[in-house]
Scaffold this active site. Structure first.
Site, PDB file in Angstrom:
ATOM      1  N   GLU A  15       0.741  -1.236   0.089  1.00 44.44           N
ATOM      2  CA  GLU A  15       0.039  -0.025  -0.104  1.00 44.44           C
ATOM      3  C   GLU A  15       1.061   1.289   0.095  1.00 44.44           C
ATOM      4  OE1 GLU A  15      -3.456  -0.644   2.786  1.00 44.44           O
ATOM      5  OE2 GLU A  15      -2.234  -2.176   3.101  1.00 44.44           O
ATOM      6  N   SER A 141      -6.427  -3.551   2.182  1.00 42.11           N
ATOM      7  CA  SER A 141      -6.546  -2.789   1.054  1.00 42.11           C
ATOM      8  C   SER A 141      -7.121  -3.797  -0.302  1.00 42.11           C
ATOM      9  CB  SER A 141      -5.254  -1.796   0.391  1.00 42.11           C
ATOM     10  OG  SER A 141      -5.259  -0.692   1.027  1.00 42.11           O
ATOM     11  N   TYR A 209      -9.650   2.952  -4.243  1.00 42.60           N
ATOM     12  CA  TYR A 209      -8.572   4.137  -4.507  1.00 42.60           C
ATOM     13  C   TYR A 209      -8.465   4.833  -5.862  1.00 42.60           C
ATOM     14  CZ  TYR A 209      -6.599   2.091  -0.341  1.00 42.60           C
ATOM     15  OH  TYR A 209      -6.752   1.702   1.085  1.00 42.60           O
ATOM     16  N   ARG A 248     -11.609   2.590  11.584  1.00 40.23           N
ATOM     17  CA  ARG A 248     -12.860   2.291  10.667  1.00 40.23           C
ATOM     18  C   ARG A 248     -13.071   0.865  10.731  1.00 40.23           C
ATOM     19  NH1 ARG A 248     -11.215   2.448   5.674  1.00 40.23           N
ATOM     20  NH2 ARG A 248     -11.882   0.323   5.098  1.00 40.23           N
ATOM     21  N   ASP A 250     -15.444  -2.380   9.151  1.00 42.09           N
ATOM     22  CA  ASP A 250     -16.109  -2.639   7.943  1.00 42.09           C
ATOM     23  C   ASP A 250     -17.165  -3.953   8.188  1.00 42.09           C
ATOM     24  OD1 ASP A 250     -14.673  -0.843   6.651  1.00 42.09           O
ATOM     25  OD2 ASP A 250     -13.176  -2.095   6.035  1.00 42.09           O
ATOM     26  N   GLU A 267     -13.575  -6.578   9.411  1.00 39.35           N
ATOM     27  CA  GLU A 267     -12.680  -6.331  10.044  1.00 39.35           C
ATOM     28  C   GLU A 267     -12.395  -4.742  10.557  1.00 39.35           C
ATOM     29  OE1 GLU A 267      -9.086  -5.339   7.203  1.00 39.35           O
ATOM     30  OE2 GLU A 267     -10.826  -5.653   5.823  1.00 39.35           O
ATOM     31  N   ASN A 269      -9.827  -1.157  10.863  1.00 41.12           N
ATOM     32  CA  ASN A 269      -8.842  -0.634  10.205  1.00 41.12           C
ATOM     33  C   ASN A 269      -8.472   0.315  11.133  1.00 41.12           C
ATOM     34  OD1 ASN A 269      -8.838  -1.508   7.107  1.00 41.12           O
ATOM     35  ND2 ASN A 269     -11.000  -1.434   7.679  1.00 41.12           N
ATOM     36  N   GLY A 273      -7.489   4.750   5.255  1.00 44.00           N
ATOM     37  CA  GLY A 273      -6.862   5.644   4.329  1.00 44.00           C
ATOM     38  C   GLY A 273      -7.557   7.049   4.712  1.00 44.00           C
TER      39      GLY A 273
END
Length: 306
Positions: A15, A141, A209, A248, A250, A267, A269, A273
Site C-alpha cells: 500500500e 486494501s 482508490y 474504521r 467494515d 475487520e 482498520n 485511508g
C-alpha cells in the site's frame, strides 16, 4: 511555537502508493492548520531519521505491514515520540484478522465463519462449501482477494501463480451477500454509516482508490435499527481491541437473513485511508469536522503508551 509534526508515509508495503497519497494530503492539511510539518518517506533508517529530526509528534500515515501491524508503533514507543492512531497491541491484533475476529466474537460483535489454510490446500480442493472468500489474514486494501461463487466447481488457481507475492497461509471465510457498510470511530464517538456501492466484483483495491471505482451513500439507506447497530458494533470492536484515535470498521449486511437481516463485522482498520476518496474524512465531514480539524484532532490526541 507550533508543534513539529513528522508525517510518516510511503514505506514498502503493498500500500505504498496509497500511503504516499494519504500522507501528502494530511501533511498539507496540518500545514494549513498551523503546524510545522516534516514529511518522511519511510525507509529502514527511520529510527535514526526521527532521532535526528526530534519531532513533537508523529502522524502515522503508513498503511499495511510495518506501518499498521504494531511494528512502527513499538519503535515510536522506544523513541518516546507521541504518535497518532492505535498502539502496539491493538495495531498488531487488528492486522491479524483471525485474532481480531476471536476478540470481536468474545465482545459480542458478530463475525462470519472462517478457516486458515495454506495456498496449496486452498487450490487443491474446497476447504469450505462455496460461496466463500479467500484473502490474506494480515494485509490490507483488498490485495490478493478471491471470491468463489456458489456452484463454482474449482477453487481459485490464481493463488498458485509463480509471481505470488503474498503469504503461504490465507483466510477462507464464508461469503456474505448483500451490502457493504462502514463506520468510523473518533475517540469514543461513532460517526455515521456509509454504504459503499461499486459496479466491480467487490470493494477491491481499484474500487477503494481509483476515482469512480465506487460511490458512497452517506448516510447509508438502511433502517434506523441497522444504522444504530453498525455504530454500536463499531464502538464495541474499537473497544474490544483497545484501539485509540480513529478507526474504521467494515461490515457486510444481508437484509434477507433473519428478522433484521444478517450483519457481520469483517475487520477493523486502525490506519484507515486519508485520501480524497477515503471514507473517514467523508464521515468526519458529515459529523461537522473539516479535514483540517480531523487531522488536528488526531495530532492533539497523540501519545505514547497507547
Amino acid at each position: 511555537m507550533a508543534k513539529h509534526v513528522a508525517v510518516l508515509k510511503g514505506g514498502w508495503s503493498h500500500e505504498r502508493e496509497v500511503s504516499l497519497s494519504s500522507g501528502g494530503e494530511c501533511a498539507q492539511a496540518l500545514r494549513n492548520a498551523g503546524y510545522e510539518v516534516s514529511e518522511i518517506d519511510v525507509e529502514r533508517d527511520i529510527a535514526s531519521v526521527l532521532s535526528a529530526l526530534k519531532p513533537d509528534v508523529v502522524f502515522n500515515a503508513l498503511h499495511g505491514r510495518f506501518g499498521e501491524d504494531g511494528t512502527i508503533q513499538g519503535l515510536l514507543e522506544i523513541l518516546g515520540i507521541p504518535y497518532t492512531h492505535s498502539g502496539v497491541l491493538a495495531s498488531s491484533v487488528a492486522m491479524d484478522k483471525h485474532q481480531a475476529k476471536v476478540m470481536f466474537k468474545s465482545a459480542g460483535v458478530p463475525v462470519t465463519d472462517h478457516v486458515i489454510a495454506t495456498r496449496d490446500a486452498i487450490a487443491k480442493s474446497h476447504v469450505m462449501a462455496p460461496p466463500y472468500v479467500v484473502k490474506p489474514y494480515n494485509d490490507g486494501s483488498s490485495v490478493n482477494v478471491f471470491i468463489v461463487k456458489e456452484g463454482q466447481e474449482h477453487p481459485p488457481q490464481e493463488i498458485l501463480r509463480t509471481d505470488w507475492d503474498g503469504d503461504e497461509e490465507l483466510m477462507v471465510e464464508r461469503f456474505i451477500p448483500g451490502r457493504e457498510l462502514t463506520c468510523a470511530v473518533m475517540g469514543d464517538v461513532a460517526l455515521g454509516v456509509i454504504e459503499v456501492v461499486t459496479d466491480l466484483a467487490f470493494y477491491n483495491y481499484e474500487a477503494k482508490y481509483v476515482n469512480g471505482g465506487s460511490r458512497h451513500e452517506l448516510p447509508a439507506q438502511v433502517s434506523p435499527k441497522i444504522y444504530e447497530k453498525v455504530q454500536k458494533m463499531s464502538l464495541k470492536a474499537h473497544a474490544a481491541l483497545g484501539c485509540r484515535g480513529v478507526s474504521r470498521s467494515d461490515f457486510r449486511y444481508d437484509p434477507r437473513g433473519g428478522d433484521d437481516g444478517e450483519l457481520v463485522c469483517l475487520e477493523i482498520n486502525t490506519q484507515p485511508g486519508m485520501t480524497k476518496t477515503s471514507l473517514v474524512p467523508e464521515l468526519a465531514a458529515h459529523a461537522g469536522h473539516s479535514f483540517e480539524e480531523l487531522v488536528s484532532w488526531m495530532v492533539e490526541d497523540a501519545s505514547c503508551n497507547r
